[in-house]
Design a protein around this motif. Structure first.
Motif, PDB file in Angstrom:
ATOM      1  N   PHE A   1      -7.406   2.309   0.381  1.00 36.98           N
ATOM      2  CA  PHE A   1      -6.810   3.548  -0.102  1.00 36.98           C
ATOM      3  C   PHE A   1      -7.542   4.772   0.433  1.00 36.98           C
ATOM      4  O   PHE A   1      -8.772   4.756   0.609  1.00 36.98           O
ATOM      5  CB  PHE A   1      -6.865   3.608  -1.634  1.00 36.98           C
TER       6      PHE A   1
ATOM      7  N   ARG B   1      -0.032 -17.103   1.493  1.00 35.75           N
ATOM      8  CA  ARG B   1      -0.536 -18.437   1.226  1.00 35.75           C
ATOM      9  C   ARG B   1      -2.049 -18.538   1.384  1.00 35.75           C
ATOM     10  O   ARG B   1      -2.562 -19.363   2.114  1.00 35.75           O
ATOM     11  CB  ARG B   1       0.157 -19.462   2.112  1.00 35.75           C
ATOM     12  N   GLY B   2      -2.704 -17.643   0.717  1.00 36.85           N
ATOM     13  CA  GLY B   2      -4.151 -17.752   0.648  1.00 36.85           C
ATOM     14  C   GLY B   2      -4.898 -16.770   1.513  1.00 36.85           C
ATOM     15  O   GLY B   2      -6.069 -16.522   1.284  1.00 36.85           O
ATOM     16  N   TYR B   3      -4.262 -16.193   2.511  1.00 39.15           N
ATOM     17  CA  TYR B   3      -4.954 -15.198   3.298  1.00 39.15           C
ATOM     18  C   TYR B   3      -4.737 -13.840   2.662  1.00 39.15           C
ATOM     19  O   TYR B   3      -3.633 -13.445   2.368  1.00 39.15           O
ATOM     20  CB  TYR B   3      -4.434 -15.170   4.742  1.00 39.15           C
ATOM     21  N   ASN B   4      -5.830 -13.139   2.434  1.00 35.89           N
ATOM     22  CA  ASN B   4      -5.720 -11.852   1.790  1.00 35.89           C
ATOM     23  C   ASN B   4      -6.077 -10.727   2.725  1.00 35.89           C
ATOM     24  O   ASN B   4      -7.097 -10.775   3.403  1.00 35.89           O
ATOM     25  CB  ASN B   4      -6.659 -11.787   0.577  1.00 35.89           C
ATOM     26  N   SER B   5      -5.243  -9.738   2.773  1.00 38.76           N
ATOM     27  CA  SER B   5      -5.515  -8.512   3.519  1.00 38.76           C
ATOM     28  C   SER B   5      -5.435  -7.370   2.524  1.00 38.76           C
ATOM     29  O   SER B   5      -4.345  -6.904   2.195  1.00 38.76           O
ATOM     30  CB  SER B   5      -4.476  -8.336   4.630  1.00 38.76           C
ATOM     31  N   PRO B   6      -6.592  -6.942   1.994  1.00 36.67           N
ATOM     32  CA  PRO B   6      -6.547  -5.982   0.889  1.00 36.67           C
ATOM     33  C   PRO B   6      -6.066  -4.601   1.312  1.00 36.67           C
ATOM     34  O   PRO B   6      -6.098  -4.247   2.495  1.00 36.67           O
ATOM     35  CB  PRO B   6      -8.002  -5.929   0.422  1.00 36.67           C
ATOM     36  N   LEU B   7      -5.638  -3.841   0.340  1.00 37.66           N
ATOM     37  CA  LEU B   7      -5.250  -2.454   0.567  1.00 37.66           C
ATOM     38  C   LEU B   7      -6.498  -1.585   0.660  1.00 37.66           C
ATOM     39  O   LEU B   7      -7.432  -1.727  -0.117  1.00 37.66           O
ATOM     40  CB  LEU B   7      -4.379  -1.951  -0.583  1.00 37.66           C
TER      41      LEU B   7
ATOM     42  N   GLY C   1       0.132  -8.117   6.109  1.00 39.62           N
ATOM     43  CA  GLY C   1       1.057  -7.836   5.021  1.00 39.62           C
ATOM     44  C   GLY C   1       0.576  -8.244   3.655  1.00 39.62           C
ATOM     45  O   GLY C   1       1.346  -8.750   2.856  1.00 39.62           O
ATOM     46  N   GLY C   2      -0.671  -8.068   3.399  1.00 38.22           N
ATOM     47  CA  GLY C   2      -1.185  -8.323   2.051  1.00 38.22           C
ATOM     48  C   GLY C   2      -1.663  -9.746   1.880  1.00 38.22           C
ATOM     49  O   GLY C   2      -2.816 -10.050   2.091  1.00 38.22           O
ATOM     50  N   GLU C   3      -0.764 -10.615   1.519  1.00 33.72           N
ATOM     51  CA  GLU C   3      -1.172 -11.973   1.238  1.00 33.72           C
ATOM     52  C   GLU C   3      -0.146 -12.932   1.821  1.00 33.72           C
ATOM     53  O   GLU C   3       1.047 -12.674   1.787  1.00 33.72           O
ATOM     54  CB  GLU C   3      -1.243 -12.212  -0.273  1.00 33.72           C
TER      55      GLU C   3
ATOM     56  N   SER D   1       6.592   0.886   1.116  1.00 36.25           N
ATOM     57  CA  SER D   1       5.787   0.221   2.134  1.00 36.25           C
ATOM     58  C   SER D   1       6.491   0.388   3.479  1.00 36.25           C
ATOM     59  O   SER D   1       7.725   0.514   3.542  1.00 36.25           O
ATOM     60  CB  SER D   1       5.561  -1.249   1.807  1.00 36.25           C
TER      61      SER D   1
ATOM     62  N   GLU E   1       9.962  -1.855   1.970  1.00 33.64           N
ATOM     63  CA  GLU E   1      10.416  -1.929   0.590  1.00 33.64           C
ATOM     64  C   GLU E   1      10.150  -0.591  -0.081  1.00 33.64           C
ATOM     65  O   GLU E   1       9.219   0.126   0.304  1.00 33.64           O
ATOM     66  CB  GLU E   1       9.685  -3.051  -0.159  1.00 33.64           C
TER      67      GLU E   1
ATOM     68  N   TYR F   1       1.365   2.219   3.062  1.00 34.21           N
ATOM     69  CA  TYR F   1       1.944   2.317   1.728  1.00 34.21           C
ATOM     70  C   TYR F   1       1.688   3.707   1.156  1.00 34.21           C
ATOM     71  O   TYR F   1       0.708   4.359   1.491  1.00 34.21           O
ATOM     72  CB  TYR F   1       1.274   1.310   0.774  1.00 34.21           C
TER      73      TYR F   1
ATOM     74  N   PHE G   1       3.756   1.857  -7.219  1.00 33.93           N
ATOM     75  CA  PHE G   1       4.214   1.688  -5.847  1.00 33.93           C
ATOM     76  C   PHE G   1       5.385   2.621  -5.553  1.00 33.93           C
ATOM     77  O   PHE G   1       6.313   2.751  -6.351  1.00 33.93           O
ATOM     78  CB  PHE G   1       4.633   0.240  -5.636  1.00 33.93           C
TER      79      PHE G   1
END
Lengths: 108, 119
Positions: free
Chosen positions: B110, B102-108, B98-100, B48, B56, B33, B45
């Protein structure tokens, strides 16, 4: 829309507890994230809520109510080093949208 | 701990000139990103990127902007003809997934940013 709202500034004293609120426009199933940014630095990930309720990570906790499209970050036992900007963020489509940020000033 | 690295840390350029901002994302991350932040304002933003193509882009990311992953490690942002209003801090970020979902988080994660000043 893809907007999030936060208070612009919060001030508190060392040792106190502060709550930073975030409201957002609902879209999809995504949760809410929080990032911290010190002056001149990069945003760093703090916390994430996928589901309703409270998530605790040390002195920091984050809460989410999806039915209210509302969350908050709770900072306990404030320290001077907590002075920073705090952003809530949420995924919309293929990007993360950040709130305007809340600048927290911790006073001695 | 692996980190996102950006170069240069500061870039000064004249209006109308082309600039290329460089980033090396974390090696096992798949999503990349670009964000920008005008001093004291929100993190905005730009674009991405996944699987060698743009996923996007925002309204800010017009025809003057382009991104490229020229090899297996670098991720670049090019501004073809800079304007005064392009002056900002530009942050590169990467995430494992890809981020989130349904509950799974993959943070950014920086990088430390490139401060671009257009004169």
């Amino acid at each position: 829309g893809q907007s999030l709202e936060q208070p612009s500034e919060v001030t508190a004293v060392e040792g106190a507890i502060v709550q930073i609120n975030c409201t957002y426009q609902t879209s999809g199933f995504y949760g809410l994230s929080w990032y911290q940014q010190h002056d001149g630095g990069a945003p760093t990930f703090l916390s994430y809520n996928a589901l309703d309720g409270l998530e605790e990570t040390g002195r920091f906790s984050s809460f989410l109510s999806r039915s209210d499209s509302y969350g908050y970050l709770l900072l306990q036992e404030l320290q001077m080093k907590d002075s920073a900007s705090y952003f809530c963020a949420r995924k919309y489509g293929q990007n993360f949208v950040f709130g305007p940020g809340t600048r927290l000033s911790v006073l001695p | 701990e692996p980190e996102v690295t950006q170069t240069p840390s500061h870039q000064v350029t004249q209006m109308g000139q082309e600039v290329i901002l460089r980033c090396v994302p974390i090696s096992n991350h798949l999503y990349f990103y670009w964000y920008r932040q005008i001093l004291g304002q929100k993190v905005e933003f730009l674009v991405s990127f996944y699987n060698n193509e743009i996923s996007e882009k925002s309204e800010i990311f017009d025809d003057q902007f382009s991104v490229e992953r020229p090899d297996g490690s670098n991720f670049t942002l090019k501004i073809r003809s800079t304007k005064l209003e392009d002056s900002a801090m530009y942050f590169c970020a990467s995430s494992e997934a890809g981020g989130e979902y349904r509950g799974y988080n993959s943070p950014l994660h920086f990088g430390n940013g490139t401060r671009l000043t257009v004169t």
